[in-house]
Structure formats: C-alpha cells, structure tokens
Design an enzyme around this catalytic site. Structure first.
Site, PDB file in Angstrom:
ATOM      1  N   LYS A   1       0.980  -1.450   0.232  1.00 35.23           N
ATOM      2  CA  LYS A   1      -0.092   0.047  -0.055  1.00 35.23           C
ATOM      3  C   LYS A   1       1.027   1.287   0.028  1.00 35.23           C
ATOM      4  O   LYS A   1       1.657   1.497   1.001  1.00 35.23           O
ATOM      5  CB  LYS A   1      -0.976   0.090   1.110  1.00 35.23           C
ATOM      6  CG  LYS A   1      -2.012   0.880   1.039  1.00 35.23           C
ATOM      7  CD  LYS A   1      -2.694   1.553   2.278  1.00 35.23           C
ATOM      8  CE  LYS A   1      -1.851   2.819   2.888  1.00 35.23           C
ATOM      9  NZ  LYS A   1      -1.820   4.114   2.299  1.00 35.23           N
TER      10      LYS A   1
ATOM     11  N   GLU B   1      10.178   1.156  10.188  1.00 31.28           N
ATOM     12  CA  GLU B   1      11.161   2.120   9.887  1.00 31.28           C
ATOM     13  C   GLU B   1      10.572   3.487  10.052  1.00 31.28           C
ATOM     14  O   GLU B   1       9.728   3.872   9.197  1.00 31.28           O
ATOM     15  CB  GLU B   1      11.670   1.995   8.552  1.00 31.28           C
ATOM     16  CG  GLU B   1      12.285   0.728   7.959  1.00 31.28           C
ATOM     17  CD  GLU B   1      13.604   0.718   8.953  1.00 31.28           C
ATOM     18  OE1 GLU B   1      14.364   1.759   9.007  1.00 31.28           O
ATOM     19  OE2 GLU B   1      13.868  -0.509   9.206  1.00 31.28           O
TER      20      GLU B   1
ATOM     21  N   CYS C   1      13.810  10.900   6.380  1.00 30.50           N
ATOM     22  CA  CYS C   1      13.698  10.186   7.702  1.00 30.50           C
ATOM     23  C   CYS C   1      15.076  10.543   8.283  1.00 30.50           C
ATOM     24  O   CYS C   1      15.120  11.004   9.611  1.00 30.50           O
ATOM     25  CB  CYS C   1      13.442   8.895   7.750  1.00 30.50           C
ATOM     26  SG  CYS C   1      14.334   7.873   6.535  1.00 30.50           S
TER      27      CYS C   1
ATOM     28  N   GLU D   1      10.065  15.841  14.840  1.00 25.56           N
ATOM     29  CA  GLU D   1      10.048  15.809  13.493  1.00 25.56           C
ATOM     30  C   GLU D   1       9.504  16.764  12.810  1.00 25.56           C
ATOM     31  O   GLU D   1       8.382  16.585  12.740  1.00 25.56           O
ATOM     32  CB  GLU D   1      10.088  14.318  13.038  1.00 25.56           C
ATOM     33  CG  GLU D   1      10.574  14.028  11.566  1.00 25.56           C
ATOM     34  CD  GLU D   1      10.345  12.618  10.938  1.00 25.56           C
ATOM     35  OE1 GLU D   1       9.189  12.151  11.259  1.00 25.56           O
ATOM     36  OE2 GLU D   1      11.249  12.059  10.622  1.00 25.56           O
TER      37      GLU D   1
END
Ligand code: NAD
Length: 503
Positions: A201, A276, A310, A407
């Site tokens: 997905k 992750e 990331c 973040e």
C-alpha cells in the site's frame, strides 16, 4: 479529470510520457481493480496544486481480494518453491525494466511527488534498479546452519540438527510518500528474494509509480498475485491490511505515531512486524573540521528532498569556536537556493508534498519563533500555488523546545553550539529518535571516540544520507524496530525452523 491528465492527447504531451503513465486503479492478482469503497482519493501535483488523478480507496473487501491473491500465490508454492535462481532472474529482469522505463518513471515521480527530476532519475529509478539487483543476488544465498548439540539425550543417541530459513509468508507493506518508488522496492525486493508474496500500500499522496512498478512486475513474468498494489487512505486501506488475518508480516515505513498504532495492532495476532520510523538526526561539527565541506554537508543533509527525509540532518550542533561561521555559512547557502518545479533544471528546492504538510511545517516555524529561536533565513512559504517553504535556519534554539525535539520533515534546521565532546554526545542523544547522525571532523581519534556513544542506527563521518544496499539501515529508540538492506533485512522476511533428527 484534471487538465494535466487530459493534456495527454495534446501534441505538447509527446515529451511528457509521465501523463500517459498515470493509472487510476489498483493491481490485484495481475488485474486492474477500479472500484474501492466510498470516495476516490484525489492525487495532486505539489508544484501546482492541481489534481492529476483519482485513486480508489480500498476498503476491507478490496484488501481481502488482494490478500487472498497473495495468499494463493504463496500457499500454492508457485513463488516460494521456485528455484532461487528463477526468483533471482525475475528480480534482475524487473531491474532492467525499471531502467528501460526510467524516463517515464522519473518524470511520473517528479509530477506526483514534486522532487527534483535529477533525484528522481538517480535515486527513485537508478537506486531502485541497484537495490533489486543486490537483493536478487541474495535469493540464491539464503542458508540455514548445521548445529552440534551439547546435551544429546538419552546418552549415546546421535542427532543431526540444523536450521531451515523459510519465507515468512504474505507481507503487508505500507510505505510513505517521500521516496515512493524506492520505498516500494526496499519492501518488495527483500520480500521476493526471500520467497514471500506481497500486498503493497503506497501512500495516498503518491501511488502512481507503485502502480507502474506493479505493471512492470507482471511484464517481467512474475506469477499473478506475487505482488499486489492496493491504493487508499491509511485509516481505511492501511488499517484493513494490518488487521487482515491472512497477513503474516507487516513491513511499515512512516511516522513513529502511525508505527506505534500498527505495531500494537499487529501484535494482537502476533504478526511479524518491522518498523522504519521517524528521525531528528544530529549533524555534529567539531572545531577541527574542513569548514567549507561541513557547511555544504550540513546544507545537503537538511535541504535534500526539501528535508522530507527520515535521516534529514535537522539538528545542527557546532563546537563553539566555529558556531557563528558554520551557521552563517549554512544560512548563506539556504538563502541562495532556487525554489521551483522539480522539472526545472535550475530548481534546488521543490515543493513539499501537500498543502497540509506545508501548513504543518509553517506551523512548526511559528512554534520555533515563539520558543525564542532566531530565524537567520527563510521562515515563510515560497511563492506560487505550489506547496513551497523557504529553506529555514534557526539559531539558538532551546534544546527542549518542540522544534528541537519533534520531527518537522521539511527544510528547517535548528542550530546550537556545544563546548566539549561530552556535551555533543549529550545533546545528540537527547532525543526520542535514533535513526542517523553525522560527525564532521578531521581528527580520527575524536571521531572514533564519538561513534560508539551516539544513539543512532547509522553514523556517517564527513558525509550524511549515504545509503547502500549492502549497509544495514534502521533505528535505535523510537526510530523503529528491525533493519533494512544488507543481509540483515532478509532476516525480517524469514522464519527460522530448527530440525532435529535422531539416528
Ligand atoms: P505516515 O505514518 O503518515 O504514513 C505512512 C503510511 O502509513 C502511508 O501509506 C499511510 O497511508 C499509512 N497509514 C497512515 N495511518 C495508518 C493506519 N492507521 N493504519 C495503517 N496504515 C496507515 O507517514 P508519512 O507522512 O507518509 O511519511 C513521513 C514519515 O515517514 C516521517 O515520519 C519519516 O521520518 C518516516 N520515514 C521513515 C523512513 C525510515 O526508513 N525510517 C523512511 C522514510 C520516511
């Protein structure tokens, strides 16, 4: 339908192969499926804000179709029992097809994601082919161990004991929007090398290259059902995939917040899970470094892909003697960067992925100001209808402020000085995350002392964001569970079976 899409028939579109590559369906069991549940999901061009496609939003019924297809392909043995060299050959063929269709795929990625065309060519297409070739090699090298037993019972009995490494089964892979094609390959390549089948997905913002990839999978000759792509929103399609009892393992890349939800749900029925997740990676500049190189490196670490990485170097710690020089140097680089469409070769900073994400990043900039951070450059949206944010450098940010801890996932870096190496370690590790870190120094002794003390899955020295298929990648702390790449990723897709035979 959008003007961008309908212009496919236009003579001008002859040099725009990406328009003809837009697919508005899912690929399940090798066949297009056009209907999802409820309203289709609009897909945007982030450089203009225009809608370029609509994708079905898969509900439980479509997810079930896809999982059944992957289940049949796995349980029948067509894929898992194929000779490893056969799996290797197909993965190599897929790599070739990606390169042969590279212009179209790269342009499609730039259209859908907004990233610079050069990055789309080099990373989404080039690195995807490299990763597939690397993982293809592992298909023929999966082994178990022969074991000697230390307490054979009853005494005098002989045993032959060994382990078998077997594919974990049907994998539900859920990926984000920042490197859509590469992330898809990072999931399917090791899964397929190990003998698993996959339901993938992609993110609802960027489904387009994953669908072309699934078509290329079919063209390469993989059996139907080995790779299925469903589209749709996270709360609908993604959640239904995670909950489906026919899935053996969830491989997820995305935010820590969603990763925690998925991890908890997967544990309800003990699905294997690898995560992750997010990061807030420190860039640590020591006072013996090559200053120009460190400034350019710090700029690339945060502004590459608009900071939507990331491992983006979003916290800059500079030893006090060099602090003013490095931070001003970084601000100078940032203020000279050209914003624009990823298709324009002059562009250095493309748009962010969505208006929602643009607003989120601008909100963080507001928070940083309120927390007392000093904006040296940027701090505002770019011009035009696209989702642009100017590269932004904050100085003197409080370590416990939200912009130093959370973040942001945009072109925003926060800088602070440090005095001793102990201070550098303390600041770098004062984070919930632990994905990447870089150290900039010419003194190997100081570097070697720092490396083991930094909480990060990857530590770079005089470079940042350098990844390779042979180098394990993953997070400490809240940056994830498990590893991608190298031999390490195969273990994420294999079950170990111990066999013990008495003779
Ligand atoms: P996200 O977590 O919002 O979404 C990621 C994927 O999860 C999407 O496909 C989304 O549709 C799906 N999803 C959302 N809610 C879900 C739910 N309840 N159940 C199942 N699926 C759901 O992340 P994003 O905004 O797409 O991507 C940015 C994040 O990804 C950042 O935090 C970034 O650090 C992280 N990321 C990590 C890595 C890594 O390797 N560690 C790599 C790239 C991006």
């Amino acid at each position: 339908m959008s003007s961008a899409r309908s212009s496919a028939a236009d003579p001008v579109a002859a040099d725009r192969p990406e328009l003809a590559a837009i697919r508005e369906f899912m690929l399940i069991d090798g066949k297009p499926v056009h209907e999802g549940q409820g309203q289709p999901v609009p897909v945007h061009d982030p450089a203009t804000g225009r809608i370029i496609a609509h994708q079905p939003d898969a509900g439980p019924a479509q997810v079930d179709l896809a999982v059944q297809a992957a289940r049949r392909a796995f349980d029948s043995g067509t894929w898992r029992d194929m000779l490893p060299a056969g799996r290797e050959r197909l993965l190599l063929k897929l790599a070739d097809l990606i390169e042969q269709n590279g212009v179209e795929l790269a342009r499609l990625e730039t259209l859908n994601n907004g990233k610079l065309l050069g990055i789309a060519q080099g990373l989404e297409v080039g690195a995807s082919a490299q990763w597939l070739r690397y993982m293809a090699g592992w298909a023929t090298k999966i082994t178990g161990d022969t074991l000697s037993l230390s307490i054979p019972f009853p005494p005098g009995t002989h045993y032959h004991a060994y382990t078998l490494a077997q594919p974990v089964g049907v994998v539900g892979a859920i990926i984000p929007w920042n490197f859509p094609l590469l992330m898809a390959v990072w999931k399917i390549a090791p899964a397929l090398a190990a003998g698993c089948t996959v339901v993938l997905k992609p993110a609802e913002e960027t489904p387009l290259t994953a669908l072309r990839l699934a078509e290329l999978v079919m063209q390469a000759g993989f059996p139907p059902g080995v790779v299925n792509v469903i589209t749709g929103r996270g709360e609908t399609a993604g959640a239904a995939l995670v909950a489906h009892p026919g899935i053996d393992k969830i491989a997820f890349t995305g935010s820590t917040e969603v990763g925690k939800l998925i991890g908890r749900r997967a544990m309800d029925d003990m699905k294997r899970v690898s995560l992750e997740l997010g990061g807030k990676s420190p860039v640590i500049v020591l006072d013996d470094c090559d200053v120009d190189r460190a400034v350019q490196g710090a700029a690339a670490a945060i502004f590459f892909n608009q900071g939507q990485v990331c491992t983006a170097g979003s916290r800059l710690y500079v030893q006090r003697g060099l602090y003013a020089k490095v931070v001003q140097g970084l601000a100078d680089v940032a203020s000279s960067m050209t914003l624009g469409s990823g298709f324009d070769p002059a562009t250095q900073i493309g748009p962010l992925i969505s208006s929602r994400h643009q607003q989120r990043v601008l909100d963080y900039i507001g928070i940083g100001r309120a927390e007392g951070g000093r904006v040296l450059t940027g701090g505002a949206a770019g011009e035009g209808d696209g989702y642009f944010v100017r590269p932004t450098v904050f100085a003197d940010v409080p370590q416990h402020g939200r912009i130093a801890q959370e973040e942001i996932f945009g072109p925003v870096v926060v800088a602070q000085p440090f005095d001793s190496l102990d201070d550098a370690v303390r600041l770098a590790n004062d984070s919930a995350f632990g994905l990447g870190a870089s150290i900039w120094s010419n003194d190997l002794t100081r570097v070697q002392r720092l490396i083991p003390r930094i909480d990060a899955g990857t530590v770079w020295v005089n470079t940042h964001n350098m990844l390779d298929p042979n180098m394990p990648f993953g997070g400490f702390k809240q940056s994830g569970v498990g590893r991608e790449h190298g031999k390490a990723v195969l273990e994420m897709y294999l079950e170990k079976k111990s066999v013990c035979m008495a003779y």
